[in-house]
Design a protein around this motif. Sequence first.
Motif, PDB file in Angstrom:
ATOM      1  N   UNK A  26     -16.847 -31.923 -18.934  1.00  0.00           N
ATOM      2  CA  UNK A  26     -16.261 -31.410 -20.167  1.00  0.00           C
ATOM      3  C   UNK A  26     -17.248 -31.440 -21.338  1.00  0.00           C
ATOM      4  N   UNK A  27     -18.505 -31.749 -21.077  1.00  0.00           N
ATOM      5  CA  UNK A  27     -19.515 -31.833 -22.124  1.00  0.00           C
ATOM      6  C   UNK A  27     -19.764 -30.441 -22.713  1.00  0.00           C
ATOM      7  N   UNK A  28     -19.684 -30.294 -24.050  1.00  0.00           N
ATOM      8  CA  UNK A  28     -19.886 -28.967 -24.648  1.00  0.00           C
ATOM      9  C   UNK A  28     -21.323 -28.460 -24.528  1.00  0.00           C
ATOM     10  N   UNK A  29     -22.264 -29.346 -24.225  1.00  0.00           N
ATOM     11  CA  UNK A  29     -23.655 -28.918 -24.071  1.00  0.00           C
ATOM     12  C   UNK A  29     -23.886 -28.160 -22.775  1.00  0.00           C
ATOM     13  N   UNK A  30     -22.979 -28.331 -21.818  1.00  0.00           N
ATOM     14  CA  UNK A  30     -23.134 -27.665 -20.532  1.00  0.00           C
ATOM     15  C   UNK A  30     -22.639 -26.237 -20.659  1.00  0.00           C
ATOM     16  N   UNK A  31     -23.557 -25.296 -20.490  1.00  0.00           N
ATOM     17  CA  UNK A  31     -23.215 -23.887 -20.584  1.00  0.00           C
ATOM     18  C   UNK A  31     -22.931 -23.310 -19.213  1.00  0.00           C
ATOM     19  N   UNK A  57     -34.381 -21.721 -24.454  1.00  0.00           N
ATOM     20  CA  UNK A  57     -34.976 -22.987 -24.004  1.00  0.00           C
ATOM     21  C   UNK A  57     -34.245 -24.200 -24.564  1.00  0.00           C
ATOM     22  N   UNK A  58     -33.747 -24.106 -25.793  1.00  0.00           N
ATOM     23  CA  UNK A  58     -33.027 -25.236 -26.387  1.00  0.00           C
ATOM     24  C   UNK A  58     -31.711 -25.492 -25.648  1.00  0.00           C
ATOM     25  N   UNK A  59     -30.994 -24.423 -25.325  1.00  0.00           N
ATOM     26  CA  UNK A  59     -29.742 -24.573 -24.583  1.00  0.00           C
ATOM     27  C   UNK A  59     -30.000 -25.133 -23.183  1.00  0.00           C
ATOM     28  N   UNK A  60     -31.091 -24.703 -22.554  1.00  0.00           N
ATOM     29  CA  UNK A  60     -31.431 -25.213 -21.233  1.00  0.00           C
ATOM     30  C   UNK A  60     -31.737 -26.708 -21.298  1.00  0.00           C
ATOM     31  N   UNK A  61     -32.486 -27.114 -22.319  1.00  0.00           N
ATOM     32  CA  UNK A  61     -32.824 -28.530 -22.466  1.00  0.00           C
ATOM     33  C   UNK A  61     -31.577 -29.369 -22.716  1.00  0.00           C
ATOM     34  N   UNK A  62     -30.683 -28.877 -23.574  1.00  0.00           N
ATOM     35  CA  UNK A  62     -29.438 -29.606 -23.850  1.00  0.00           C
ATOM     36  C   UNK A  62     -28.562 -29.711 -22.607  1.00  0.00           C
ATOM     37  N   UNK A  63     -28.499 -28.641 -21.838  1.00  0.00           N
ATOM     38  CA  UNK A  63     -27.715 -28.652 -20.619  1.00  0.00           C
ATOM     39  C   UNK A  63     -28.293 -29.653 -19.624  1.00  0.00           C
ATOM     40  N   UNK A  64     -29.614 -29.674 -19.512  1.00  0.00           N
ATOM     41  CA  UNK A  64     -30.240 -30.620 -18.584  1.00  0.00           C
ATOM     42  C   UNK A  64     -29.994 -32.061 -19.017  1.00  0.00           C
ATOM     43  N   UNK A  65     -30.023 -32.326 -20.333  1.00  0.00           N
ATOM     44  CA  UNK A  65     -29.730 -33.675 -20.838  1.00  0.00           C
ATOM     45  C   UNK A  65     -28.295 -34.074 -20.503  1.00  0.00           C
ATOM     46  N   UNK A  66     -27.363 -33.135 -20.672  1.00  0.00           N
ATOM     47  CA  UNK A  66     -25.959 -33.426 -20.373  1.00  0.00           C
ATOM     48  C   UNK A  66     -25.769 -33.705 -18.888  1.00  0.00           C
ATOM     49  N   UNK A  68     -28.066 -34.868 -16.841  1.00  0.00           N
ATOM     50  CA  UNK A  68     -28.696 -36.160 -16.548  1.00  0.00           C
ATOM     51  C   UNK A  68     -27.749 -37.299 -16.924  1.00  0.00           C
ATOM     52  N   UNK A  69     -27.030 -37.116 -18.021  1.00  0.00           N
ATOM     53  CA  UNK A  69     -26.077 -38.140 -18.444  1.00  0.00           C
ATOM     54  C   UNK A  69     -24.895 -38.233 -17.473  1.00  0.00           C
ATOM     55  N   UNK A  70     -24.508 -37.118 -16.896  1.00  0.00           N
ATOM     56  CA  UNK A  70     -23.364 -37.084 -15.981  1.00  0.00           C
ATOM     57  C   UNK A  70     -23.778 -37.290 -14.523  1.00  0.00           C
ATOM     58  N   UNK A  71     -25.043 -37.611 -14.277  1.00  0.00           N
ATOM     59  CA  UNK A  71     -25.554 -37.728 -12.914  1.00  0.00           C
ATOM     60  C   UNK A  71     -24.795 -38.776 -12.092  1.00  0.00           C
ATOM     61  N   UNK A  72     -24.481 -39.910 -12.687  1.00  0.00           N
ATOM     62  CA  UNK A  72     -23.755 -40.961 -11.965  1.00  0.00           C
ATOM     63  C   UNK A  72     -22.362 -40.519 -11.566  1.00  0.00           C
ATOM     64  N   UNK A  73     -21.677 -39.858 -12.492  1.00  0.00           N
ATOM     65  CA  UNK A  73     -20.340 -39.341 -12.199  1.00  0.00           C
ATOM     66  C   UNK A  73     -20.406 -38.317 -11.069  1.00  0.00           C
TER      67      UNK A  73
END
Length: 118
Positions: A26-31, A57-66, A68-73
């Motif tokens: 549900x992260x808004x950064x994920x497009x 590129x900025x949206x791609x970076x934000x999506x990748x960060x999101x 990475x944060x959700x990787x455990x889930x």
Amino acid sequence: MAKIRVGRVGEQIKKELSVLIQTEIKDPRVGFITVTGVDVTNDLSLARVYLSIMGDDEQKANTLKALEKAKGFLRSEVGKRIRLRHVPEIEFRFDTSIEYGSRIEKLLHQIQDKDTDR
């Protein structure tokens, strides 16, 4: 025999991650993301997930960060849906093959246009 199993596990991980990313995160950064492929090592310890992400590129970076944060889930959910003794570590990478292919196609059209002008 092991190669066949690795391929099947990779395809199943690809299928499950596609569904999880689209419906559960549900992260808004994920497009808009497409999981284009998954490479799993022979010992099933690492899964490299290739993603095609729409945006700059900025949206791609934000999506990748999101992601990475959700990787455990994502890893725990894949473990619940696919019955494996050891769930592979997930590593996200950009898949640039689609961009590369569209660039080649554009260049070919430019060459064709120059030939028709002659």
